[in-house]
Design a protein around this motif. Structure first.
Motif, PDB file in Angstrom:
ATOM      1  N   TYR A 178     -27.317 -23.369 -85.397  1.00  0.00           N
ATOM      2  CA  TYR A 178     -25.986 -23.656 -85.946  1.00  0.00           C
ATOM      3  C   TYR A 178     -26.087 -24.894 -86.832  1.00  0.00           C
ATOM      4  CZ  TYR A 178     -25.438 -20.870 -81.768  1.00  0.00           C
ATOM      5  OH  TYR A 178     -25.601 -19.905 -80.799  1.00  0.00           O
ATOM      6  N   PRO A 179     -26.647 -24.735 -88.038  1.00  0.00           N
ATOM      7  CA  PRO A 179     -26.938 -25.896 -88.892  1.00  0.00           C
ATOM      8  C   PRO A 179     -25.717 -26.758 -89.227  1.00  0.00           C
ATOM      9  CG  PRO A 179     -27.154 -23.820 -90.102  1.00  0.00           C
ATOM     10  CD  PRO A 179     -27.063 -23.473 -88.658  1.00  0.00           C
ATOM     11  N   LYS A 180     -24.559 -26.137 -89.416  1.00  0.00           N
ATOM     12  CA  LYS A 180     -23.364 -26.928 -89.734  1.00  0.00           C
ATOM     13  C   LYS A 180     -22.902 -27.728 -88.524  1.00  0.00           C
ATOM     14  CE  LYS A 180     -20.921 -23.506 -91.588  1.00  0.00           C
ATOM     15  NZ  LYS A 180     -19.802 -22.810 -92.284  1.00  0.00           N
ATOM     16  N   VAL A 181     -23.016 -27.123 -87.360  1.00  0.00           N
ATOM     17  CA  VAL A 181     -22.657 -27.820 -86.123  1.00  0.00           C
ATOM     18  C   VAL A 181     -23.623 -28.983 -85.885  1.00  0.00           C
ATOM     19  CG1 VAL A 181     -22.471 -27.640 -83.613  1.00  0.00           C
ATOM     20  CG2 VAL A 181     -21.583 -25.804 -85.068  1.00  0.00           C
ATOM     21  N   LYS A 182     -24.897 -28.727 -86.067  1.00  0.00           N
ATOM     22  CA  LYS A 182     -25.909 -29.759 -85.862  1.00  0.00           C
ATOM     23  C   LYS A 182     -25.704 -30.924 -86.834  1.00  0.00           C
ATOM     24  CE  LYS A 182     -30.900 -30.459 -85.469  1.00  0.00           C
ATOM     25  NZ  LYS A 182     -32.246 -29.820 -85.550  1.00  0.00           N
ATOM     26  N   GLN A 183     -25.421 -30.596 -88.089  1.00  0.00           N
ATOM     27  CA  GLN A 183     -25.170 -31.639 -89.085  1.00  0.00           C
ATOM     28  C   GLN A 183     -23.913 -32.436 -88.741  1.00  0.00           C
ATOM     29  OE1 GLN A 183     -23.948 -30.478 -93.113  1.00  0.00           O
ATOM     30  NE2 GLN A 183     -25.432 -31.942 -93.935  1.00  0.00           N
ATOM     31  N   PHE A 184     -22.896 -31.749 -88.232  1.00  0.00           N
ATOM     32  CA  PHE A 184     -21.668 -32.417 -87.797  1.00  0.00           C
ATOM     33  C   PHE A 184     -21.983 -33.497 -86.764  1.00  0.00           C
ATOM     34  CE2 PHE A 184     -18.442 -32.717 -84.466  1.00  0.00           C
ATOM     35  CZ  PHE A 184     -17.297 -33.034 -85.170  1.00  0.00           C
ATOM     36  N   VAL A 185     -22.769 -33.134 -85.742  1.00  0.00           N
ATOM     37  CA  VAL A 185     -23.134 -34.082 -84.678  1.00  0.00           C
ATOM     38  C   VAL A 185     -23.880 -35.276 -85.266  1.00  0.00           C
ATOM     39  CG1 VAL A 185     -24.481 -34.408 -82.581  1.00  0.00           C
ATOM     40  CG2 VAL A 185     -23.196 -32.296 -82.907  1.00  0.00           C
ATOM     41  N   GLU A 186     -24.817 -34.999 -86.152  1.00  0.00           N
ATOM     42  CA  GLU A 186     -25.612 -36.071 -86.748  1.00  0.00           C
ATOM     43  C   GLU A 186     -24.752 -37.001 -87.591  1.00  0.00           C
ATOM     44  OE1 GLU A 186     -28.491 -33.783 -88.857  1.00  0.00           O
ATOM     45  OE2 GLU A 186     -29.771 -33.447 -87.087  1.00  0.00           O
ATOM     46  N   GLN A 187     -23.848 -36.427 -88.382  1.00  0.00           N
ATOM     47  CA  GLN A 187     -23.011 -37.240 -89.264  1.00  0.00           C
ATOM     48  C   GLN A 187     -22.014 -38.089 -88.478  1.00  0.00           C
ATOM     49  OE1 GLN A 187     -21.417 -34.210 -91.940  1.00  0.00           O
ATOM     50  NE2 GLN A 187     -22.852 -34.809 -93.533  1.00  0.00           N
ATOM     51  N   VAL A 188     -21.389 -37.498 -87.478  1.00  0.00           N
ATOM     52  CA  VAL A 188     -20.438 -38.266 -86.673  1.00  0.00           C
ATOM     53  C   VAL A 188     -21.160 -39.392 -85.944  1.00  0.00           C
ATOM     54  CG1 VAL A 188     -18.787 -38.194 -84.761  1.00  0.00           C
ATOM     55  CG2 VAL A 188     -18.873 -36.296 -86.393  1.00  0.00           C
ATOM     56  N   GLY A 189     -22.335 -39.098 -85.427  1.00  0.00           N
ATOM     57  CA  GLY A 189     -23.099 -40.101 -84.702  1.00  0.00           C
ATOM     58  C   GLY A 189     -23.540 -41.272 -85.560  1.00  0.00           C
ATOM     59  N   GLN A 190     -23.600 -41.066 -86.876  1.00  0.00           N
ATOM     60  CA  GLN A 190     -24.018 -42.125 -87.789  1.00  0.00           C
ATOM     61  C   GLN A 190     -22.841 -42.877 -88.396  1.00  0.00           C
ATOM     62  OE1 GLN A 190     -27.165 -43.309 -88.281  1.00  0.00           O
ATOM     63  NE2 GLN A 190     -27.556 -41.919 -86.568  1.00  0.00           N
ATOM     64  N   ASP A 191     -21.613 -42.449 -88.106  1.00  0.00           N
ATOM     65  CA  ASP A 191     -20.456 -43.212 -88.582  1.00  0.00           C
ATOM     66  C   ASP A 191     -20.561 -44.630 -88.016  1.00  0.00           C
ATOM     67  OD1 ASP A 191     -17.624 -44.365 -87.968  1.00  0.00           O
ATOM     68  OD2 ASP A 191     -17.249 -42.836 -89.479  1.00  0.00           O
ATOM     69  N   PRO A 192     -20.507 -45.662 -88.859  1.00  0.00           N
ATOM     70  CA  PRO A 192     -20.729 -47.031 -88.380  1.00  0.00           C
ATOM     71  C   PRO A 192     -19.802 -47.449 -87.237  1.00  0.00           C
ATOM     72  CG  PRO A 192     -20.771 -46.965 -90.772  1.00  0.00           C
ATOM     73  CD  PRO A 192     -20.314 -45.611 -90.319  1.00  0.00           C
ATOM     74  N   LYS A 193     -18.530 -47.091 -87.324  1.00  0.00           N
ATOM     75  CA  LYS A 193     -17.573 -47.506 -86.294  1.00  0.00           C
ATOM     76  C   LYS A 193     -17.775 -46.734 -84.994  1.00  0.00           C
ATOM     77  CE  LYS A 193     -13.287 -48.208 -87.753  1.00  0.00           C
ATOM     78  NZ  LYS A 193     -12.027 -47.973 -88.507  1.00  0.00           N
ATOM     79  N   ILE A 194     -18.113 -45.461 -85.108  1.00  0.00           N
ATOM     80  CA  ILE A 194     -18.370 -44.660 -83.911  1.00  0.00           C
ATOM     81  C   ILE A 194     -19.679 -45.086 -83.267  1.00  0.00           C
ATOM     82  CG2 ILE A 194     -18.939 -42.326 -83.098  1.00  0.00           C
ATOM     83  CD1 ILE A 194     -16.846 -41.266 -85.071  1.00  0.00           C
ATOM     84  N   LYS A 195     -20.687 -45.322 -84.084  1.00  0.00           N
ATOM     85  CA  LYS A 195     -21.983 -45.771 -83.564  1.00  0.00           C
ATOM     86  C   LYS A 195     -21.836 -47.111 -82.854  1.00  0.00           C
ATOM     87  CE  LYS A 195     -26.792 -46.403 -85.044  1.00  0.00           C
ATOM     88  NZ  LYS A 195     -27.722 -46.367 -86.218  1.00  0.00           N
ATOM     89  N   SER A 196     -21.079 -48.035 -83.459  1.00  0.00           N
ATOM     90  CA  SER A 196     -20.851 -49.341 -82.858  1.00  0.00           C
ATOM     91  C   SER A 196     -20.098 -49.217 -81.534  1.00  0.00           C
ATOM     92  CB  SER A 196     -20.063 -50.233 -83.828  1.00  0.00           C
ATOM     93  OG  SER A 196     -19.720 -51.454 -83.234  1.00  0.00           O
ATOM     94  N   ALA A 197     -19.080 -48.348 -81.518  1.00  0.00           N
ATOM     95  CA  ALA A 197     -18.294 -48.143 -80.297  1.00  0.00           C
ATOM     96  C   ALA A 197     -19.163 -47.564 -79.186  1.00  0.00           C
ATOM     97  CB  ALA A 197     -17.120 -47.217 -80.582  1.00  0.00           C
ATOM     98  N   GLN A 198     -20.039 -46.639 -79.546  1.00  0.00           N
ATOM     99  CA  GLN A 198     -20.910 -46.022 -78.545  1.00  0.00           C
ATOM    100  C   GLN A 198     -21.902 -47.040 -77.979  1.00  0.00           C
ATOM    101  OE1 GLN A 198     -22.435 -42.301 -80.105  1.00  0.00           O
ATOM    102  NE2 GLN A 198     -22.339 -41.366 -78.095  1.00  0.00           N
ATOM    103  N   GLU A 199     -22.431 -47.867 -78.852  1.00  0.00           N
ATOM    104  CA  GLU A 199     -23.371 -48.899 -78.406  1.00  0.00           C
ATOM    105  C   GLU A 199     -22.663 -49.888 -77.477  1.00  0.00           C
ATOM    106  OE1 GLU A 199     -24.769 -50.452 -82.103  1.00  0.00           O
ATOM    107  OE2 GLU A 199     -26.293 -48.878 -82.372  1.00  0.00           O
ATOM    108  N   LYS A 200     -21.443 -50.254 -77.848  1.00  0.00           N
ATOM    109  CA  LYS A 200     -20.650 -51.170 -77.029  1.00  0.00           C
ATOM    110  C   LYS A 200     -20.348 -50.539 -75.658  1.00  0.00           C
ATOM    111  CE  LYS A 200     -16.182 -53.562 -77.079  1.00  0.00           C
ATOM    112  NZ  LYS A 200     -14.906 -53.721 -77.848  1.00  0.00           N
ATOM    113  N   MET A 201     -19.993 -49.265 -75.680  1.00  0.00           N
ATOM    114  CA  MET A 201     -19.688 -48.551 -74.446  1.00  0.00           C
ATOM    115  C   MET A 201     -20.911 -48.469 -73.539  1.00  0.00           C
ATOM    116  SD  MET A 201     -18.507 -44.562 -73.995  1.00  0.00           S
ATOM    117  CE  MET A 201     -20.081 -43.977 -74.654  1.00  0.00           C
ATOM    118  N   ASN A 202     -22.054 -48.128 -74.108  1.00  0.00           N
ATOM    119  CA  ASN A 202     -23.275 -47.998 -73.309  1.00  0.00           C
ATOM    120  C   ASN A 202     -23.704 -49.341 -72.728  1.00  0.00           C
ATOM    121  OD1 ASN A 202     -23.437 -45.236 -73.793  1.00  0.00           O
ATOM    122  ND2 ASN A 202     -24.721 -45.483 -75.624  1.00  0.00           N
ATOM    123  N   ALA A 203     -23.505 -50.400 -73.508  1.00  0.00           N
ATOM    124  CA  ALA A 203     -23.858 -51.743 -73.026  1.00  0.00           C
ATOM    125  C   ALA A 203     -22.941 -52.144 -71.865  1.00  0.00           C
ATOM    126  CB  ALA A 203     -23.753 -52.753 -74.162  1.00  0.00           C
TER     127      ALA A 203
END
Length: 206
Positions: A178-203
């Motif tokens: 599912y290339p579009k689905v896979k790309q969706f996950v990759e793109q959302v995960g690289q959003d700076p604000k989402i990535k920062s929030a996830q890092e903060k949450m994991n910490a």
């Protein structure tokens, strides 16, 4: 001013509420819940906070919300400038809810049984087949077509779907078909604000 306290587990759908609140720039308190023992990080009996025992749970000065769709919409409405959801009462808002319900009722619920250690492999294989059917539908009918699943302008549904899809690798679901689905996950995960929030949450969860 804080919107309240979010109880969550970083590996559950509750993570979406933490990420959305961070993305929106809202002030909030948070605490991790162990979903096996139903104890909070501070040792409280989580059933005393939410009798259902599920996350996310948001405790505010006005009361408690204990379902993800309600919490995520509440978060979006506290920060309309974040554009995580259209204005309440608009047709676009109901479109978002429509997409939200599909993700929750068709995709999210199909992943759940794969985390149950008491289910045999034959049953789990059946659920994997169901998930692949749902992913094919997502690939064809939603990704790239639904405005509320846009990695470039994330909505609360974008974040919610991202979390659900992130479980795939842990339960043996391969997104390569599912290339579009896979790309969706990759793109959302690289959003700076989402990535920062996830890092903060994991910490905060350690």
């Amino acid at each position: 001013m804080s919107i309240g306290k979010i109880y969550y587990s970083p590996s559950s759908c509750g993570a979406a509420s933490y990420i959305a609140a961070s993305y929106a720039g809202l002030q909030f308190d948070s605490e991790v819940v162990d979903l096996k023992s139903h104890k909070t990080a501070s040792g409280q009996d989580f059933y005393q906070i939410n009798p259902k025992g599920n996350v996310p749970t948001l405790v505010t000065t006005k009361g408690t919300l204990s379902e993800g769709p309600a919490i995520l919409q509440y978060i979006a409405d506290q920060a309309p400038q974040s554009k995580l959801a259209p204005a309440f009462g608009s047709f676009e808002r109901y479109h978002l809810i429509d997409t939200f319900n599909w993700v929750g009722s068709e995709l999210h619920k199909s992943y759940g049984p794969l985390f149950n250690p008491s289910w045999d492999e034959a049953t789990k294989t059946k659920f994997k087949e169901i998930i692949n059917t749902k992913l094919a539908f997502l690939e064809k009918n939603y990704i790239g077509k639904d405005e509320f699943l846009n990695p470039k302008q994330p909505s609360i549904v974008t974040i919610y779907l991202y979390i659900v899809l992130s479980w795939s690798g842990f339960v043996g679901i391969n997104l390569d078909s599912y290339p579009k689905v896979k790309q969706f996950v990759e793109q959302v995960g690289q959003d700076p604000k989402i990535k920062s929030a996830q890092e903060k949450m994991n910490a905060a969860s350690k």
